[in-house]
Design a protein around this motif. Structure first.
Motif, PDB file in Angstrom:
ATOM      1  N   GLY A   1       0.817 -24.987   2.855  1.00  0.00           N
ATOM      2  CA  GLY A   1       2.080 -23.907   2.932  1.00  0.00           C
ATOM      3  C   GLY A   1       3.315 -24.928   3.553  1.00  0.00           C
ATOM      4  O   GLY A   1       3.194 -25.879   3.947  1.00  0.00           O
ATOM      5  N   SER A   2       4.551 -24.448   3.485  1.00  0.00           N
ATOM      6  CA  SER A   2       5.740 -25.036   4.208  1.00  0.00           C
ATOM      7  C   SER A   2       5.529 -24.934   5.548  1.00  0.00           C
ATOM      8  O   SER A   2       4.969 -24.254   6.102  1.00  0.00           O
ATOM      9  CB  SER A   2       6.952 -24.012   3.890  1.00  0.00           C
ATOM     10  N   GLY A   3       6.238 -26.267   6.062  1.00  0.00           N
ATOM     11  CA  GLY A   3       6.143 -26.641   7.285  1.00  0.00           C
ATOM     12  C   GLY A   3       6.866 -27.811   7.588  1.00  0.00           C
ATOM     13  O   GLY A   3       7.098 -28.447   6.663  1.00  0.00           O
ATOM     14  N   ILE A   4       7.028 -28.100   8.851  1.00  0.00           N
ATOM     15  CA  ILE A   4       7.681 -29.354   9.368  1.00  0.00           C
ATOM     16  C   ILE A   4       6.902 -30.511   8.640  1.00  0.00           C
ATOM     17  O   ILE A   4       7.459 -31.751   8.571  1.00  0.00           O
ATOM     18  CB  ILE A   4       7.650 -29.612  10.814  1.00  0.00           C
ATOM     19  N   HIS A   5       5.684 -30.577   8.477  1.00  0.00           N
ATOM     20  CA  HIS A   5       4.980 -31.921   7.969  1.00  0.00           C
ATOM     21  C   HIS A   5       5.286 -32.332   6.757  1.00  0.00           C
ATOM     22  O   HIS A   5       5.484 -33.353   6.235  1.00  0.00           O
ATOM     23  CB  HIS A   5       3.186 -31.545   8.012  1.00  0.00           C
ATOM     24  N   TRP A   6       5.646 -31.171   5.774  1.00  0.00           N
ATOM     25  CA  TRP A   6       6.434 -31.358   4.382  1.00  0.00           C
ATOM     26  C   TRP A   6       7.626 -32.245   4.519  1.00  0.00           C
ATOM     27  O   TRP A   6       7.733 -33.367   3.869  1.00  0.00           O
ATOM     28  CB  TRP A   6       6.618 -30.595   3.646  1.00  0.00           C
ATOM     29  N   PHE A   7       8.308 -31.949   5.514  1.00  0.00           N
ATOM     30  CA  PHE A   7       9.814 -32.410   5.772  1.00  0.00           C
ATOM     31  C   PHE A   7       9.491 -34.218   6.408  1.00  0.00           C
ATOM     32  O   PHE A   7      10.061 -34.951   5.533  1.00  0.00           O
ATOM     33  CB  PHE A   7      10.303 -31.888   7.069  1.00  0.00           C
ATOM     34  N   PHE A   8       8.389 -34.317   7.064  1.00  0.00           N
ATOM     35  CA  PHE A   8       8.116 -35.854   7.624  1.00  0.00           C
ATOM     36  C   PHE A   8       7.588 -36.581   6.276  1.00  0.00           C
ATOM     37  O   PHE A   8       7.935 -37.788   6.167  1.00  0.00           O
ATOM     38  CB  PHE A   8       7.287 -35.576   8.643  1.00  0.00           C
ATOM     39  N   ILE A   9       6.651 -35.926   5.573  1.00  0.00           N
ATOM     40  CA  ILE A   9       6.134 -36.576   4.231  1.00  0.00           C
ATOM     41  C   ILE A   9       7.396 -37.037   3.366  1.00  0.00           C
ATOM     42  O   ILE A   9       7.337 -38.188   2.843  1.00  0.00           O
ATOM     43  CB  ILE A   9       5.196 -35.739   3.644  1.00  0.00           C
ATOM     44  N   LYS A  10       8.271 -36.019   3.169  1.00  0.00           N
ATOM     45  CA  LYS A  10       9.543 -36.332   2.294  1.00  0.00           C
ATOM     46  C   LYS A  10      10.095 -37.375   3.166  1.00  0.00           C
ATOM     47  O   LYS A  10      10.484 -38.576   2.264  1.00  0.00           O
ATOM     48  CB  LYS A  10      10.174 -35.190   2.219  1.00  0.00           C
ATOM     49  N   ILE A  11      10.437 -37.594   4.049  1.00  0.00           N
ATOM     50  CA  ILE A  11      11.228 -38.495   4.739  1.00  0.00           C
ATOM     51  C   ILE A  11      10.536 -39.977   4.524  1.00  0.00           C
ATOM     52  O   ILE A  11      11.021 -41.145   4.292  1.00  0.00           O
ATOM     53  CB  ILE A  11      11.580 -38.413   6.231  1.00  0.00           C
ATOM     54  N   ALA A  12       9.164 -39.931   4.832  1.00  0.00           N
ATOM     55  CA  ALA A  12       8.469 -41.096   4.687  1.00  0.00           C
ATOM     56  C   ALA A  12       8.399 -41.690   3.244  1.00  0.00           C
ATOM     57  O   ALA A  12       8.502 -42.698   3.155  1.00  0.00           O
ATOM     58  CB  ALA A  12       6.944 -40.755   5.260  1.00  0.00           C
ATOM     59  N   VAL A  13       8.290 -40.822   2.161  1.00  0.00           N
ATOM     60  CA  VAL A  13       8.514 -41.103   0.726  1.00  0.00           C
ATOM     61  C   VAL A  13       9.859 -41.973   0.566  1.00  0.00           C
ATOM     62  O   VAL A  13       9.907 -43.173  -0.124  1.00  0.00           O
ATOM     63  CB  VAL A  13       8.334 -40.020  -0.052  1.00  0.00           C
TER      64      VAL A  13
ATOM     65  N   VAL B   1      16.464 -32.983   2.837  1.00  0.00           N
ATOM     66  CA  VAL B   1      16.796 -31.423   3.008  1.00  0.00           C
ATOM     67  C   VAL B   1      17.666 -31.181   1.923  1.00  0.00           C
ATOM     68  O   VAL B   1      17.456 -29.981   1.378  1.00  0.00           O
ATOM     69  CB  VAL B   1      17.792 -31.390   4.410  1.00  0.00           C
ATOM     70  N   MET B   2      18.319 -31.632   1.384  1.00  0.00           N
ATOM     71  CA  MET B   2      19.468 -31.346   0.291  1.00  0.00           C
ATOM     72  C   MET B   2      18.839 -31.460  -1.222  1.00  0.00           C
ATOM     73  O   MET B   2      19.171 -30.469  -2.094  1.00  0.00           O
ATOM     74  CB  MET B   2      20.933 -32.294   0.286  1.00  0.00           C
ATOM     75  N   PHE B   3      17.901 -32.290  -1.382  1.00  0.00           N
ATOM     76  CA  PHE B   3      17.385 -32.324  -2.731  1.00  0.00           C
ATOM     77  C   PHE B   3      15.918 -32.080  -2.946  1.00  0.00           C
ATOM     78  O   PHE B   3      15.505 -31.482  -4.054  1.00  0.00           O
ATOM     79  CB  PHE B   3      17.818 -33.731  -3.462  1.00  0.00           C
ATOM     80  N   LEU B   4      15.161 -32.016  -1.986  1.00  0.00           N
ATOM     81  CA  LEU B   4      13.857 -31.813  -2.054  1.00  0.00           C
ATOM     82  C   LEU B   4      13.243 -30.758  -1.075  1.00  0.00           C
ATOM     83  O   LEU B   4      12.074 -30.521  -0.763  1.00  0.00           O
ATOM     84  CB  LEU B   4      13.080 -33.240  -1.467  1.00  0.00           C
ATOM     85  N   GLY B   5      14.291 -29.786  -0.830  1.00  0.00           N
ATOM     86  CA  GLY B   5      13.881 -28.618  -0.117  1.00  0.00           C
ATOM     87  C   GLY B   5      13.263 -28.843   1.273  1.00  0.00           C
ATOM     88  O   GLY B   5      12.540 -28.017   1.687  1.00  0.00           O
ATOM     89  N   GLY B   6      13.550 -29.656   2.129  1.00  0.00           N
ATOM     90  CA  GLY B   6      13.211 -29.882   3.547  1.00  0.00           C
ATOM     91  C   GLY B   6      12.078 -29.689   3.693  1.00  0.00           C
ATOM     92  O   GLY B   6      10.929 -30.363   3.556  1.00  0.00           O
ATOM     93  N   TRP B   7      11.771 -28.553   4.571  1.00  0.00           N
ATOM     94  CA  TRP B   7      10.408 -28.204   5.115  1.00  0.00           C
ATOM     95  C   TRP B   7       9.578 -27.555   3.872  1.00  0.00           C
ATOM     96  O   TRP B   7       8.401 -27.253   4.121  1.00  0.00           O
ATOM     97  CB  TRP B   7      10.645 -27.282   6.152  1.00  0.00           C
ATOM     98  N   LEU B   8      10.228 -27.228   2.953  1.00  0.00           N
ATOM     99  CA  LEU B   8       9.252 -26.198   1.853  1.00  0.00           C
ATOM    100  C   LEU B   8       8.057 -27.253   1.416  1.00  0.00           C
ATOM    101  O   LEU B   8       8.430 -28.343   1.064  1.00  0.00           O
ATOM    102  CB  LEU B   8      10.428 -25.717   0.775  1.00  0.00           C
ATOM    103  N   SER B   9       7.153 -26.540   1.042  1.00  0.00           N
ATOM    104  CA  SER B   9       5.940 -27.162   0.313  1.00  0.00           C
ATOM    105  C   SER B   9       6.175 -27.047  -1.226  1.00  0.00           C
ATOM    106  O   SER B   9       7.003 -26.157  -1.567  1.00  0.00           O
ATOM    107  CB  SER B   9       4.820 -26.236   0.775  1.00  0.00           C
ATOM    108  N   PRO B  10       5.933 -28.221  -1.859  1.00  0.00           N
ATOM    109  CA  PRO B  10       6.129 -28.228  -3.264  1.00  0.00           C
ATOM    110  C   PRO B  10       5.234 -27.120  -3.975  1.00  0.00           C
ATOM    111  O   PRO B  10       5.472 -27.097  -5.066  1.00  0.00           O
ATOM    112  CB  PRO B  10       5.686 -29.559  -3.392  1.00  0.00           C
ATOM    113  N   LEU B  11       4.043 -26.510  -3.265  1.00  0.00           N
ATOM    114  CA  LEU B  11       3.378 -25.890  -3.971  1.00  0.00           C
ATOM    115  C   LEU B  11       3.547 -24.118  -3.608  1.00  0.00           C
ATOM    116  O   LEU B  11       3.247 -23.209  -4.440  1.00  0.00           O
ATOM    117  CB  LEU B  11       1.836 -25.650  -3.511  1.00  0.00           C
ATOM    118  N   ALA B  12       4.626 -23.937  -2.672  1.00  0.00           N
ATOM    119  CA  ALA B  12       4.775 -22.842  -2.420  1.00  0.00           C
ATOM    120  C   ALA B  12       5.306 -21.960  -3.266  1.00  0.00           C
ATOM    121  O   ALA B  12       6.314 -22.388  -4.060  1.00  0.00           O
ATOM    122  CB  ALA B  12       5.671 -22.541  -0.908  1.00  0.00           C
ATOM    123  N   GLY B  13       5.182 -20.691  -3.845  1.00  0.00           N
ATOM    124  CA  GLY B  13       5.594 -19.960  -4.750  1.00  0.00           C
ATOM    125  C   GLY B  13       4.803 -20.337  -6.361  1.00  0.00           C
ATOM    126  O   GLY B  13       4.991 -19.642  -7.227  1.00  0.00           O
TER     127      GLY B  13
END
Lengths: 361, 198
Positions: free
Chosen positions: A295-307, A266-278
């Protein structure tokens, strides 16, 4: 959904309906979290197994996939041994004190733009306060066990947790300075713009690294697992525990790992934001099926947590354990000075309006 | 009964009970733990009057830091409870006097015409207590705030220097020297001919 529950409970006074809805939301968060904790242990055994060229669990269920359930059942039916002359209430309270904060902190973590249990303005402070309570579980466990080994182990890991909390707190101050807000939703929204380039991990890179390493130390994970030290000592503060209380200590450790990973994303990798949005043109995100995935969404949040969780496991398989004085030296003499210097650098960067992160401010 | 009143009564009872346990319980570690509970209950009461910053900082500073260190000290000390209770009767009148004075002051403040509470302003849900405090601290009160910070820093350094004992005989590591070490500092390579076996 919420309207339906509200209409169902309309015979109650309105204050109580809110409480019941919050309770339902808590269950919706905590149940998948506990399931994730169970399967994190499975993932750990499989991934470390693969790294060490062995198979990991294979017997229970397909490819060992029911192993966590079997472990949980085994621990549930084991006898709970309470040491002689131990303080029984505190002895049983200690594991709960460790797991409680790890779950309570999820209240303010945003899963998606609108998906958060409590949209608190002082969310960052709340997380700092709640996670600082966890150390009581360690201290009380060591003291209530009526065992000198447990007490010494508790002292070691409590001192470690308290020390690394300071570096962690300074790293969070950096996030607060960059976002100008304590609200986690606002912190994520502050990282919008040019996809992954806008994430705070770039301007806050030293703080990000220190935050994650301190997180590893906070959760007593390898290479900072002085509390457990399985190849050197029996166990630290939980040496006298057996059965379910011991399992709760284990759950707390893994729940804390997931919490640290979620906070870091959430704090360093933009939480639910997609790395490609924008970065990609808007028309890409309107493609059916593929668009919402990119696009941005909850799945990106889970992927980041998994990493991040993968990093936790990777560390455990790779690094040799630190010695206790080395841990203390790293925390106090390396991390804290670096964070303080970087706060100064960050202040200058914000004043200068360093693009693209601080140009608007 | 509204939910807020319900929470208020539960936690104020908890606060009073745990505060009285702090001074009555025999075991000093348990007393410290009851003090933690008391801090926690009063943080909830602060949350109820929408002072979220104070509540969180109470938990963060007192529960998360001060009491942990306190507990450390209490656990390490071998406290003789009998000796601590010896002066109880002798100091009882003074204690009662202090307690009565404090209670009287509180009653005096609360039972007045309410003028002490007329300054309170109710804000909407978007009002951030933390932000308001931060703004005031770094504008109107920036010098007292900074001076207090410097005094605290001086106190930290003073406490460390007072307790720091230099022990020259300890064999602690010096990482800088360890990193700077070269092969020829530790190992001497000797060239010698293979000897024939006798």
């Amino acid at each position: 959904m919420i309207e339906w529950i509200t209409s169902l409970l309309s015979f109650l006074p309105s204050g109580w309906v809110t409480v019941i809805i919050i309770l339902i939301k808590i269950v919706v968060i905590v149940l998948p979290l506990m399931l994730a904790v169970a399967y994190l242990t499975y993932a750990e055994r499989k991934i470390i197994g693969a790294m060490q060229v062995r198979l990991g669990p294979t017997r229970v269920g397909w490819n060992g996939s029911l192993q966590p359930i079997a472990d949980a059942l085994k621990l549930m039916f084991k006898e709970i041994i309470i040491p002689a002359k131990a303080s029984k209430f505190l002895f049983l309270l200690a594991p709960l004190l460790l797991i409680g904060p790890a779950l309570a902190a999820w209240a303010v973590i945003p899963f998606d733009a609108q998906m958060v249990l409590a949209n608190v303005n002082a969310g960052l402070l709340y997380v700092l306060a709640i996670t600082s309570i966890g150390v009581y579980g360690v201290i009380i466990a060591g003291w209530a066990s009526n065992s000198k080994y447990a007490l010494l182990g508790a002292m070691r890991s409590a001192a470690q947790i308290v020390s690394y909390e300071i570096a962690m707190g300074f790293a969070l101050v950096g996030v607060l300075m960059a976002a100008g807000s304590l609200n986690f939703g606002d912190i994520v929204r502050g990282q919008e713009g040019y996809g992954f380039v806008s994430w705070y991990m770039w301007p806050l890179l030293p703080l990000f690294v220190i935050y994650f390493i301190s997180g590893v130390a906070e959760t007593n994970r390898a290479p900072f697992d002085m509390a457990e030290g399985e190849s050197e000592i029996v166990a630290g503060f939980h040496v006298e525990y057996s059965g379910m209380p011991f399992a709760v200590f284990f759950l707390a450790e893994y729940a804390n790992m997931i919490l640290i990973s979620a906070l870091a994303s959430v704090m360093f990798l933009g939480g639910w934001l997609s790395p490609l949005a924008g970065l990609l043109p808007d028309s890409v995100f309107e493609i059916p099926l593929l668009g919402p995935l990119l696009g941005s969404g909850i799945h990106w949040f889970f992927i980041k947590i998994a990493v991040f969780l993968f990093f936790f496991l990777w560390f455990r398989a790779t690094f040799p354990r630190y010695r206790y004085d080395q841990i203390m030296r790293l925390g106090w003499k390396v991390f804290i000075p670096i964070t303080i210097v970087w706060l100064l650098v960050l202040g200058i960067a914000i004043l200068a309006g360093l693009p693209p992160w601080f140009s608007a401010a | 009964m509204g939910i807020e009143k319900f929470i208020f009564y539960i936690f104020s009872v908890l606060l009073i009970a745990s505060a009285s346990m702090v001074i009555t319980v025999r075991n000093p570690v348990k007393a410290a733990l009851f003090l933690v509970l008391a801090f926690f209950a009063s943080a909830v009461l602060w949350l109820l009057i929408k002072a979220e910053f104070l509540a969180i900082v109470l938990v963060l500073v007192y529960v998360g830091a001060v009491m942990v260190l306190f507990l450390f000290v209490v656990m390490m000390l071998d406290i003789n409870i009998e000796r601590m209770r010896a002066g109880f009767i002798r100091y009882l009148p003074l204690g009662i006097l202090v307690a009565l004075t404090m209670a009287g002051m509180l009653i005096w403040v609360v039972s007045g015409d309410g003028s002490a509470f007329n300054h309170s302003v109710l804000h909407g849900p978007s009002y951030s207590n933390t932000q308001a405090l931060g703004l005031v601290l770094y504008t109107n009160y920036v010098y007292p705030f900074e001076i207090a910070a410097v005094i605290l820093l001086v106190a930290i350094i003073a406490a460390i220097t007072l307790t720091l004992r230099r022990r020259p005989n300890t064999k602690h590591q010096k990482p800088a020297e360890q990193i700077a070490v070269k092969r020829h500092d530790r190992v001497r390579m000797v060239k010698m001919k293979a000897e024939e076996r006798k």
